[in-house]
Structure formats: structure tokens, C-alpha cells
Design a protein around this motif. Structure first.
Motif, PDB file in Angstrom:
ATOM      1  N   LEU A 108      -0.848 -13.641 -10.113  1.00 36.89           N
ATOM      2  CA  LEU A 108      -0.444 -14.347 -11.324  1.00 36.89           C
ATOM      3  C   LEU A 108       0.007 -13.387 -12.412  1.00 36.89           C
ATOM      4  N   GLN A 109      -0.408 -12.129 -12.311  1.00 35.53           N
ATOM      5  CA  GLN A 109      -0.042 -11.120 -13.299  1.00 35.53           C
ATOM      6  C   GLN A 109       0.451  -9.865 -12.597  1.00 35.53           C
ATOM      7  N   VAL A 110       1.328  -9.161 -13.266  1.00 32.64           N
ATOM      8  CA  VAL A 110       1.792  -7.878 -12.743  1.00 32.64           C
ATOM      9  C   VAL A 110       0.713  -6.851 -13.045  1.00 32.64           C
ATOM     10  N   THR A 111       0.317  -6.090 -12.040  1.00 34.70           N
ATOM     11  CA  THR A 111      -0.790  -5.144 -12.190  1.00 34.70           C
ATOM     12  C   THR A 111      -0.287  -3.702 -12.236  1.00 34.70           C
ATOM     13  N   LEU A 112      -1.176  -2.815 -12.550  1.00 35.11           N
ATOM     14  CA  LEU A 112      -0.862  -1.390 -12.564  1.00 35.11           C
ATOM     15  C   LEU A 112      -0.403  -0.927 -11.185  1.00 35.11           C
ATOM     16  N   GLU A 113      -1.016  -1.449 -10.145  1.00 37.22           N
ATOM     17  CA  GLU A 113      -0.608  -1.080  -8.786  1.00 37.22           C
ATOM     18  C   GLU A 113       0.837  -1.498  -8.513  1.00 37.22           C
ATOM     19  N   ASN A 114       1.237  -2.667  -9.053  1.00 40.67           N
ATOM     20  CA  ASN A 114       2.625  -3.102  -8.892  1.00 40.67           C
ATOM     21  C   ASN A 114       3.579  -2.129  -9.562  1.00 40.67           C
ATOM     22  N   PHE A 115       3.215  -1.669 -10.770  1.00 46.79           N
ATOM     23  CA  PHE A 115       4.075  -0.718 -11.470  1.00 46.79           C
ATOM     24  C   PHE A 115       4.106   0.633 -10.761  1.00 46.79           C
ATOM     25  N   CYS A 116       2.980   1.061 -10.188  1.00 50.85           N
ATOM     26  CA  CYS A 116       2.960   2.322  -9.434  1.00 50.85           C
ATOM     27  C   CYS A 116       3.910   2.248  -8.236  1.00 50.85           C
ATOM     28  N   SER A 117       3.834   1.136  -7.506  1.00 47.82           N
ATOM     29  CA  SER A 117       4.707   0.957  -6.345  1.00 47.82           C
ATOM     30  C   SER A 117       6.170   0.869  -6.769  1.00 47.82           C
ATOM     31  N   ALA A 118       6.415   0.156  -7.855  1.00 44.87           N
ATOM     32  CA  ALA A 118       7.786   0.009  -8.335  1.00 44.87           C
ATOM     33  C   ALA A 118       8.350   1.347  -8.785  1.00 44.87           C
ATOM     34  N   TYR A 119       7.530   2.161  -9.441  1.00 44.75           N
ATOM     35  CA  TYR A 119       8.006   3.477  -9.883  1.00 44.75           C
ATOM     36  C   TYR A 119       8.449   4.306  -8.683  1.00 44.75           C
ATOM     37  N   CYS A 120       7.664   4.279  -7.623  1.00 43.05           N
ATOM     38  CA  CYS A 120       8.031   5.050  -6.424  1.00 43.05           C
ATOM     39  C   CYS A 120       9.343   4.557  -5.827  1.00 43.05           C
ATOM     40  N   GLU A 121       9.650   3.299  -6.038  1.00 42.99           N
ATOM     41  CA  GLU A 121      10.878   2.734  -5.501  1.00 42.99           C
ATOM     42  C   GLU A 121      12.105   3.071  -6.342  1.00 42.99           C
ATOM     43  N   VAL A 122      11.960   3.073  -7.672  1.00 43.83           N
ATOM     44  CA  VAL A 122      13.146   3.226  -8.528  1.00 43.83           C
ATOM     45  C   VAL A 122      13.321   4.626  -9.115  1.00 43.83           C
ATOM     46  N   ALA A 123      12.316   5.459  -9.028  1.00 43.34           N
ATOM     47  CA  ALA A 123      12.413   6.810  -9.595  1.00 43.34           C
ATOM     48  C   ALA A 123      13.378   7.665  -8.776  1.00 43.34           C
ATOM     49  N   PRO A 124      13.971   8.668  -9.419  1.00 42.90           N
ATOM     50  CA  PRO A 124      14.811   9.597  -8.654  1.00 42.90           C
ATOM     51  C   PRO A 124      13.989  10.246  -7.536  1.00 42.90           C
ATOM     52  N   LYS A 125      14.630  10.577  -6.455  1.00 38.62           N
ATOM     53  CA  LYS A 125      13.904  11.105  -5.290  1.00 38.62           C
ATOM     54  C   LYS A 125      13.050  12.328  -5.597  1.00 38.62           C
ATOM     55  N   ASN A 126      13.492  13.152  -6.536  1.00 40.05           N
ATOM     56  CA  ASN A 126      12.722  14.355  -6.847  1.00 40.05           C
ATOM     57  C   ASN A 126      11.567  14.068  -7.809  1.00 40.05           C
ATOM     58  N   LYS A 127      11.398  12.817  -8.244  1.00 44.25           N
ATOM     59  CA  LYS A 127      10.318  12.457  -9.168  1.00 44.25           C
ATOM     60  C   LYS A 127       9.354  11.438  -8.568  1.00 44.25           C
ATOM     61  N   ARG A 128       9.308  11.311  -7.269  1.00 47.42           N
ATOM     62  CA  ARG A 128       8.486  10.284  -6.625  1.00 47.42           C
ATOM     63  C   ARG A 128       7.107  10.768  -6.213  1.00 47.42           C
ATOM     64  N   LYS A 129       6.766  12.007  -6.527  1.00 51.14           N
ATOM     65  CA  LYS A 129       5.447  12.525  -6.177  1.00 51.14           C
ATOM     66  C   LYS A 129       4.394  11.863  -7.067  1.00 51.14           C
ATOM     67  N   PRO A 130       3.168  11.721  -6.575  1.00 54.89           N
ATOM     68  CA  PRO A 130       2.118  11.092  -7.390  1.00 54.89           C
ATOM     69  C   PRO A 130       1.902  11.770  -8.734  1.00 54.89           C
ATOM     70  N   GLU A 131       2.073  13.078  -8.801  1.00 54.42           N
ATOM     71  CA  GLU A 131       1.852  13.770 -10.083  1.00 54.42           C
ATOM     72  C   GLU A 131       2.956  13.473 -11.101  1.00 54.42           C
ATOM     73  N   ASP A 132       4.088  12.937 -10.656  1.00 52.68           N
ATOM     74  CA  ASP A 132       5.172  12.560 -11.560  1.00 52.68           C
ATOM     75  C   ASP A 132       5.094  11.093 -11.985  1.00 52.68           C
ATOM     76  N   ASN A 133       4.248  10.318 -11.337  1.00 54.96           N
ATOM     77  CA  ASN A 133       4.146   8.888 -11.616  1.00 54.96           C
ATOM     78  C   ASN A 133       3.401   8.673 -12.933  1.00 54.96           C
ATOM     79  N   PRO A 134       4.080   8.174 -13.970  1.00 55.46           N
ATOM     80  CA  PRO A 134       3.428   8.015 -15.272  1.00 55.46           C
ATOM     81  C   PRO A 134       2.315   6.979 -15.263  1.00 55.46           C
ATOM     82  N   PHE A 135       2.313   6.085 -14.287  1.00 56.23           N
ATOM     83  CA  PHE A 135       1.283   5.059 -14.222  1.00 56.23           C
ATOM     84  C   PHE A 135      -0.014   5.583 -13.623  1.00 56.23           C
TER      85      PHE A 135
END
Length: 79
Positions: A27-54
């Protein structure tokens, strides 16, 4: 992404996070959803967990926001 003024990327991030939430029938968008989405839309060189702002600790995120805000505020010209 938002701090770097990539408006289209932010829209894609939110859209993907909403899609992940909908696929999970949440029913709500969660932090996990944003983490997964970031990995999908971020540039390939910024997809590491340490680059994920969430995944940043909240204190680190707040200091980065302050740092970005201070760059944007310009001193007023003196007359």
C-alpha cells in the motif's frame, strides 16, 4: 540524483519504486522499493551498495544535504 539536478532521473526513480511496490502489492512505497529502483536507474558505475543514497546512515545523508544546500546558496552582492 536530485542534488545533481537530473530531474528525469528522479522521475524514473520514483516511477520504478512505485512499480516495485505495486508488484509486491504494497500500500506504500518503502525504502526497499527505493533501494531497488536506485539500482535500476542509476548509472552503471554508481550501482554499488556504497553509492546507493538510500543505504546511507541518516547522519551522513543529512550532512550531504547541508553540503549541497550550502553550494547552492550564493552570497548577496553588496552595494
Amino acid at each position: 540524483m536530485a542534488a545533481e539536478c537530473r530531474f528525469g532521473s528522479v522521475i524514473n526513480l520514483v516511477r520504478s519504486a512505485c512499480a516495485f511496490g505495486a508488484m509486491s502489492r504494497q500500500l506504500q512505497v518503502t525504502l526497499e522499493n527505493f533501494c531497488s529502483a536506485y539500482c535500476e536507474v542509476a548509472p552503471k558505475n554508481k550501482r554499488k551498495p556504497e553509492d546507493n543514497p538510500f543505504l546511507l546512515p541518516i547522519d551522513t545523508a543529512k550532512s550531504l544535504v547541508k553540503q549541497m544546500q550550502s553550494r547552492r546558496t550564493r552570497p548577496q552582492p553588496t552595494s
